[in-house]
Design an enzyme around this catalytic site. Structure first.
Site, PDB file in Angstrom:
ATOM      1  CG  HIS A 127      48.581  47.063  45.373  1.00 49.26           C
ATOM      2  ND1 HIS A 127      47.941  47.026  44.144  1.00 49.26           N
ATOM      3  CD2 HIS A 127      49.502  46.074  45.347  1.00 49.26           C
ATOM      4  CE1 HIS A 127      48.454  46.053  43.414  1.00 49.26           C
ATOM      5  NE2 HIS A 127      49.398  45.449  44.126  1.00 49.26           N
ATOM      6  CB  CYS A 133      46.131  50.988  39.190  1.00 50.86           C
ATOM      7  SG  CYS A 133      45.537  50.698  40.842  1.00 50.86           S
TER       8      CYS A 133
END
Length: 250
Positions: A160, A241
């Site tokens: 990501h 996250c």
């Protein structure tokens, strides 16, 4: 109170989480649970009230709650994760954010968007093109946030965008230019040093695996809080996250 921290406890199947760019390692579910509790406690101590999404023990990646929703003001953009197996995580997160009074909208097919590919700093929203987020997802996000400047970012070799780049409280971007096509990055001495969660104007949360970066940021005048998230790092997770921070209204 700084705001709300949306989190979700890891389940017994956490070790089965998806691994894309790392070699799979053994993950201890009990240790992961203890580390997650300490992470949540650190957010709470910094003024972020924890709100837990419903348990989803049958979904191994569910504690990585950031990927399921992007919050901008009072708008919650429910994502459509690029990994099909993660899409069931969104439904319970939708209930959680609606319970907080947020307005919800959805990313729809054929778009895919993971929240870990969305980095907000001031009026700018950086959106990573990754194996989980496609151009259609970035286009839909742009349309849903007309008051923001959405900037697509090309990525190399990371899961990501926020695996490669995050932002300090003053808006300075910190990360590895080998992974993200962004100029002027503050480069950390450790890979996990690229992952920071701004807790307030002068403080950040970081992983304990980046002590040299913590020292560097301390020299810049930041108060650095560190937590051990080693079990989640084995699954390509980082401090960003595991939560979605929703600032209190001003």
């Amino acid at each position: 109170m700084a705001g709300i921290a949306l989190v979700r406890k890891p389940g017994s199947r956490i070790a089965e989480g998806i691994v894309t760019h790392l070699q799979r390692q053994s993950v201890d579910p009990e240790r992961a649970a203890a580390q997650h509790a300490a992470y949540v406690a650190a957010l709470d101590a910094a003024g972020w009230r924890p709100v837990h999404a419903e348990p989803a023990d049958d979904l191994p990646d569910a504690p990585f709650v950031e990927d399921t929703v992007v919050v901008a003001g009072t708008l919650a953009v429910l994502t459509r994760p690029g990994a099909p197996g993660r899409r069931p995580e969104v439904e319970s997160v939708e209930r959680a954010v609606r319970g907080l009074g947020l307005t919800t909208v959805r990313i729809t097919p054929p778009a895919t968007l993971d929240g870990g590919d969305v980095l907000q700093t001031g009026p700018t929203v950086y959106a990573g093109r990754s194996g989980r987020t496609n151009d259609a997802g970035i286009a839909q996000l742009t349309a849903l946030l007309p008051e923001r400047d959405v900037v697509p970012v090309d990525l190399t070799g990371v899961l990501h965008l926020k695996s490669a780049v995050t932002a300090l409280p003053d808006g300075t971007l910190i990360g590895d230019p080998a992974h993200a096509d962004l100029p002027g990055l503050l480069e950390p001495p450790e890979e996990s040093g690229a992952h920071v969660v701004p807790l307030g104007p002068g403080s950040v949360l970081m992983a304990a695996s980046a002590p040299r970066t913590a020292a560097m940021l301390g020299r810049r005048g930041l108060d650095v809080v560190t937590v051990d998230i080693s079990e989640f790092e084995k699954l390509e997770g980082c401090v960003t996250c595991l939560s979605v921070l929703i600032p209190a209204p001003r």
